[in-house]
Design an enzyme around this catalytic site. Sequence first.
Site, PDB file in Angstrom:
ATOM      1  N   SER A 195      46.531  37.179  46.823  1.00 26.55           N
ATOM      2  CA  SER A 195      46.265  37.915  45.581  1.00 26.55           C
ATOM      3  C   SER A 195      47.048  39.213  45.452  1.00 26.55           C
ATOM      4  CB  SER A 195      44.763  38.219  45.457  1.00 26.55           C
ATOM      5  OG  SER A 195      44.333  39.059  46.514  1.00 26.55           O
ATOM      6  N   TYR A 251      48.020  44.854  66.222  1.00 24.28           N
ATOM      7  CA  TYR A 251      48.873  44.207  65.219  1.00 24.28           C
ATOM      8  C   TYR A 251      50.073  43.528  65.882  1.00 24.28           C
ATOM      9  CZ  TYR A 251      51.449  43.606  60.846  1.00 24.28           C
ATOM     10  OH  TYR A 251      52.132  43.074  59.776  1.00 24.28           O
ATOM     11  N   LYS A 279      50.950  39.427  65.937  1.00 27.01           N
ATOM     12  CA  LYS A 279      52.167  38.863  65.359  1.00 27.01           C
ATOM     13  C   LYS A 279      53.061  38.229  66.424  1.00 27.01           C
ATOM     14  CE  LYS A 279      51.234  39.884  61.087  1.00 27.01           C
ATOM     15  NZ  LYS A 279      50.935  38.816  60.107  1.00 27.01           N
TER      16      LYS A 279
END
Length: 254
Positions: free
Chosen positions: A14, A156, A160
């Site tokens: 979105s 993070y 990843k």
Amino acid sequence: MLLKDQIALVTGGSRGIGRGIVLALAKEGAKVCFVYKGSEAAAKALEVEVQTAGGTALAIQGDVSKSDEANRIVEKVLAEQGRIDILVNNAGVIRDGLFLRMSEEDWNTVINTNLGGVFNFCRAVSAQMALKQRSGRIINISSVAAEHVNAGQANYAASKGAVNSFTKVLAVELGSRGVTVNAVAPGFIETDMSEAVRNKAGDFIAKKLVPLRRLGKPEDIASVVVFLASPAASYVTGQVITVDGGLCLGAVSG
């Protein structure tokens, strides 16, 4: 149109990079279902934007970190569309903080969303793609932070880096079934998620760190996703494609 009548499912669709991906896939003729967690208003606005442009989009609310939610969403798409040709795992969060002060909650939130979400949706679609369709494209959105780490991003960077390794293993396991699995690793992209860092750094990043002298836009990532989903990338699998304007090459002088 490169993707006419293909069925695509995009998580975190979105806003930001995800929104750009939804628009790009729809522009190329794909029928796009996208997952959002929070802002229903933003999701519905994107639905309308795609439909006004002549495309097809369906917003589905859900939490990618929960396996039962992933299963529910995939089952809904399959019930309505009959197949899933393209899966883009884009949903992600950041909870930055130095490791010595990082809470267990912040660690788990990032790992469960950024890595767990990829696992949940890949598991939910892999049998459909590999066993029933014997075709499909899985595209995971990673980050340059997996290899070029920053202080305060232990959670993070770990998430990843794991996505990159997971992508390569899944490419090996699903390749004989006609499914390609690749990742795209963005650099600094102009999104809500990167706003705090960009505001703090000013124009230093673009002028001193990025050889192309500009920050990336969601469209820069979306165009690579379209390529990986298209027939042009039929012999590309197990790759992590960096899209960072040259950031990873090192500091720019002059």
